[in-house]
Design an enzyme around this catalytic site. Sequence first.
Site, PDB file in Angstrom:
ATOM      1  N   PHE A 147       0.821  -1.202   0.000  1.00  0.00           N
ATOM      2  CA  PHE A 147       0.000   0.000   0.000  1.00  0.00           C
ATOM      3  C   PHE A 147       0.856   1.253   0.000  1.00  0.00           C
ATOM      4  O   PHE A 147       0.434   2.306   0.472  1.00  0.00           O
ATOM      5  CB  PHE A 147      -0.906   0.025   1.241  1.00  0.00           C
ATOM      6  N   CYS A 178       3.694   1.945  -2.716  1.00  0.00           N
ATOM      7  CA  CYS A 178       4.452   2.322  -3.910  1.00  0.00           C
ATOM      8  C   CYS A 178       4.019   3.711  -4.372  1.00  0.00           C
ATOM      9  O   CYS A 178       2.855   3.912  -4.718  1.00  0.00           O
ATOM     10  CB  CYS A 178       4.234   1.292  -5.008  1.00  0.00           C
ATOM     11  N   CYS A 202      32.300  18.076  15.719  1.00  0.00           N
ATOM     12  CA  CYS A 202      33.667  17.626  16.016  1.00  0.00           C
ATOM     13  C   CYS A 202      34.010  16.369  15.229  1.00  0.00           C
ATOM     14  O   CYS A 202      33.269  15.388  15.270  1.00  0.00           O
ATOM     15  CB  CYS A 202      33.813  17.362  17.512  1.00  0.00           C
TER      16      CYS A 202
END
Length: 423
Positions: A135, A137, A392
């Site tokens: 349900f 695509c 960092c």
Amino acid sequence: MADLSINFAGIKAPNPFWLASAPPTDKAYNVVRAFEAGWGGVVWKTLGEDPAPVNVSSRYSAHYGKNREVIGFNNIELITDRSLELNLQEITQVKKDWPDRAMIVSLMFPCEEESWKRVLPLVEATGADGIELNFGCPHGMPERGMGAAVGQVPEYVEMITRWCKKYCSLPVIVKLTPNITDVRIPARAALAGGADAVSLINTINSITSIDLDQMVARPIVGTQSTHGGYCGSAVKPIALNMVAEIARDPATQGLPISGIGGIGNWRDAAEFMALGAGSVQVCTAAMLHGFRIVKEMSDGLSRWMDEKGYERISDFSGKAVTNTTDWKYLDMNYQVIAEIDQDKCIRCGRCYIACEDTSHQSISQLIGAEGVRRYEVKAEECVGCNLCQITCPVEQCITMVPQATGKSYMNWTQDPRNPRAVT
């Protein structure tokens, strides 16, 4: 040694790593190679009614990071372009030859009860262990009223799920679209229709890039393109959130979840499981690196479980759900500040620049007599946002240290600064 075997909604598999419904599961040749490599199960590429759809060329594009690392993957391929009869024959044979592996068959048919009634017995006759309703695509078959055209309408989700439970005795997994405002709503609809489990996420509507010479998006079909389905590591944060939303929703709590979206290693899989997934499905990583990645995934997960003392996946599945809440319930009195390990610091200054330019100006740049730079956190100014830690480049150089505030837990609903606080 940790036991990686699972029983997911009544479907048994030797490990939780399944190949998602996609090009890698389109035919027996691929699926057999996957099973030989060690995958615990597959979701066979979505079957539909004959005549089979016609695909275009080309079909894939990507969003790249540094050194052409594929961060996100986009495809405009449709469901299987092979006949229903041939697919069913191959599924039957593969399941016969590999009885210990999970064989799930993905299905996509029009919103017509007769279509499901006719095909479901044929699928069950293959010996498959379960079905997955596609349900989600986002780019194909809208003319037949399928894919996301169904997944975005909760009433359709519930209706078709009921049909499948009516005409099939196999476990029914409903695959949800992420192209929706609140994923909990179709999940509730699936459960109301009798779904045994849900899987998510399906791919996200996307255009990955534009060819600025031809002025057309990729992938290019002649002189045109269209939006496709986005997957790969870039979608993992979205997938984790949606899995968590369903896992902690009182209406769907306890509904088995098969996690999908950006899973490329054992740690990704463990994170999905910690948020409630009982199995995980992989596609993009397998397409980029081949089927053998499952060995590293299985070995890594097993070693981590041994280290943590988890004997089976169910021992830690869902353990992070109770620690996931709405923002308004977070502790307003909890405080951390950044701390820089000067022995690990390489003096790059990225933390300083990020904080000075875009955050709270809570890092000092000190330049010594010989021009040597040093960076120190201004504890009284630091709000603990952890931007410096993120920027960092040296792991564990900057840590966020909890502070003793002497204040007890208080969330926003209780905070006197909230004009709507509950007193």
